[in-house]
Scaffold this motif. Structure first.
Motif, PDB file in Angstrom:
ATOM      1  N   ARG A  10      -5.263   6.796  -1.560  1.00 21.56           N
ATOM      2  CA  ARG A  10      -4.843   5.440  -0.637  1.00 21.56           C
ATOM      3  C   ARG A  10      -6.688   4.420  -0.830  1.00 21.56           C
ATOM      4  O   ARG A  10      -5.375   3.093  -0.736  1.00 21.56           O
ATOM      5  CB  ARG A  10      -5.235   5.967   1.019  1.00 21.56           C
ATOM      6  N   SER A  11      -6.857   4.542  -1.233  1.00 17.22           N
ATOM      7  CA  SER A  11      -8.033   3.318  -1.315  1.00 17.22           C
ATOM      8  C   SER A  11      -7.809   1.947  -2.344  1.00 17.22           C
ATOM      9  O   SER A  11      -7.758   1.246  -1.818  1.00 17.22           O
ATOM     10  CB  SER A  11      -8.878   4.556  -2.028  1.00 17.22           C
ATOM     11  N   ASP A  12      -6.999   3.463  -3.558  1.00 13.73           N
ATOM     12  CA  ASP A  12      -6.610   2.208  -5.129  1.00 13.73           C
ATOM     13  C   ASP A  12      -5.542   1.937  -4.139  1.00 13.73           C
ATOM     14  O   ASP A  12      -5.407   0.268  -4.551  1.00 13.73           O
ATOM     15  CB  ASP A  12      -6.194   3.011  -5.967  1.00 13.73           C
TER      16      ASP A  12
ATOM     17  N   ASN B  43      -4.965   0.104  -1.525  1.00  7.61           N
ATOM     18  CA  ASN B  43      -5.225  -1.186  -0.741  1.00  7.61           C
ATOM     19  C   ASN B  43      -5.720  -2.029  -1.029  1.00  7.61           C
ATOM     20  O   ASN B  43      -5.567  -3.228  -0.991  1.00  7.61           O
ATOM     21  CB  ASN B  43      -6.362  -0.257   1.215  1.00  7.61           C
ATOM     22  N   TYR B  44      -6.471  -1.477  -2.260  1.00 14.05           N
ATOM     23  CA  TYR B  44      -7.248  -2.479  -2.648  1.00 14.05           C
ATOM     24  C   TYR B  44      -6.462  -3.860  -3.489  1.00 14.05           C
ATOM     25  O   TYR B  44      -6.421  -4.893  -3.805  1.00 14.05           O
ATOM     26  CB  TYR B  44      -7.732  -1.672  -3.716  1.00 14.05           C
ATOM     27  N   VAL B  45      -5.462  -2.924  -3.417  1.00 11.85           N
ATOM     28  CA  VAL B  45      -3.998  -4.347  -4.102  1.00 11.85           C
ATOM     29  C   VAL B  45      -4.026  -5.195  -3.096  1.00 11.85           C
ATOM     30  O   VAL B  45      -3.297  -6.244  -3.360  1.00 11.85           O
ATOM     31  CB  VAL B  45      -2.483  -3.141  -4.858  1.00 11.85           C
TER      32      VAL B  45
ATOM     33  N   ILE C 282      -6.038  -6.439  -1.612  1.00 10.58           N
ATOM     34  CA  ILE C 282      -7.458  -7.799  -1.543  1.00 10.58           C
ATOM     35  C   ILE C 282      -7.243  -7.829  -2.584  1.00 10.58           C
ATOM     36  O   ILE C 282      -7.616  -9.401  -2.500  1.00 10.58           O
ATOM     37  CB  ILE C 282      -8.428  -6.588  -1.087  1.00 10.58           C
ATOM     38  N   TYR C 283      -6.424  -7.666  -4.338  1.00 11.47           N
ATOM     39  CA  TYR C 283      -6.251  -8.933  -4.535  1.00 11.47           C
ATOM     40  C   TYR C 283      -5.501  -9.411  -4.717  1.00 11.47           C
ATOM     41  O   TYR C 283      -5.771 -10.307  -4.892  1.00 11.47           O
ATOM     42  CB  TYR C 283      -5.958  -7.017  -5.840  1.00 11.47           C
TER      43      TYR C 283
ATOM     44  N   ILE D  59      -0.711  -3.555  -9.980  1.00  9.77           N
ATOM     45  CA  ILE D  59      -1.861  -5.088  -9.325  1.00  9.77           C
ATOM     46  C   ILE D  59      -1.489  -6.302  -9.456  1.00  9.77           C
ATOM     47  O   ILE D  59      -1.282  -7.174 -10.010  1.00  9.77           O
ATOM     48  CB  ILE D  59      -3.517  -4.688 -10.530  1.00  9.77           C
TER      49      ILE D  59
ATOM     50  N   ALA E  97       0.449  -1.556   0.022  1.00  7.00           N
ATOM     51  CA  ALA E  97       0.040   0.033   0.108  1.00  7.00           C
ATOM     52  C   ALA E  97       0.527   1.045  -0.171  1.00  7.00           C
ATOM     53  O   ALA E  97       0.985   2.252  -0.511  1.00  7.00           O
ATOM     54  CB  ALA E  97      -0.770  -0.177   0.971  1.00  7.00           C
TER      55      ALA E  97
END
Length: 204
Positions: free
Chosen positions: A42-44, A46-48, A50-51, A100, A31
């Motif tokens: 920050r949101s994108d 953090n999503y990494v 999750i991926y 990603i 992140a």
């Protein structure tokens, strides 16, 4: 105490320690890398993570299927060394899209490093009377690696850092090389098990 005289036990434990020393490093710093180095919000960023974690589910399933067909050692060695290579390849990630893709690949291969080690331990320790105790000892020693690996990697980001930014090169090399070393040590474990455990098949 007889475990301390057993070479396969120590080889297994050392491999696990080295692998887990680097395993959590990308998950801790993905992140911040996305935000600081790639300019992601920050949101994108953090999503990494999750991926990567979602991909690890498929990695665990695929590794378990492979282990049922060809034994545990081949997928375990493959995933450990591949995870180390992907961590080093992280150095070349310069765009959000590539980041990603990297996270998904790392998550997929590294996910197998959790379920596979205990699966081979009955071969490492064929004595059922001490199996639970020795497995607890081995995993307990490995747990310290999970505690110290990420802080060491974090300290390395301060080496040659400039303008208040982190330098991720040391972190990436540390995580990748130590996992790859653990994977190579698994090859030694495989040889020891074949020679010392009188197995019917080399596919463990």
């Amino acid at each position: 105490k007889t475990a301390f005289k057993d070479l396969p036990f120590w080889t297994y434990t050392t491999s696990n320690f080295l692998i887990f020393c680097g395993y959590m490093v990308p998950f801790y710093y993905m992140a911040s890398y996305g935000q600081i180095e790639l300019g992601m919000n920050r949101s994108d960023a953090n999503y990494v993570i999750i991926y990567a974690q979602a991909a690890s589910i498929f990695g665990r399933l695929a590794a378990s299927l492979a282990a049922a067909r060809v034994g545990v050692m081949i997928p375990w060695i493959t995933c450990a060394i591949s995870s180390g290579i992907f961590c080093i390849a992280w150095i070349g990630v310069k765009t959000p899209g590539a980041f990603i893709a990297y996270a998904v690949l790392y998550g997929g291969f590294s996910g197998a490093l959790i379920p596979l080690p205990p699966s081979v331990f009955p071969v490492v320790c064929p004595d059922v009377n001490v199996l639970g105790a020795r497995l607890g000892m081995a995993q307990g020693i490995g747990s310290f690696a999970s505690l110290i690996g990420s802080p060491i990697a974090g300290a390395l980001t301060q080496v040659n850092a400039r303008d208040g930014k982190r330098n991720y090169l040391g972190l990436q090399l540390f995580g990748g090389l130590i996992m790859a070393l653990g994977g190579l040590n698994l090859c030694l474990l495989w040889v020891l098990l074949i020679r010392q455990r009188e197995l019917r098949s080399k596919l463990i």
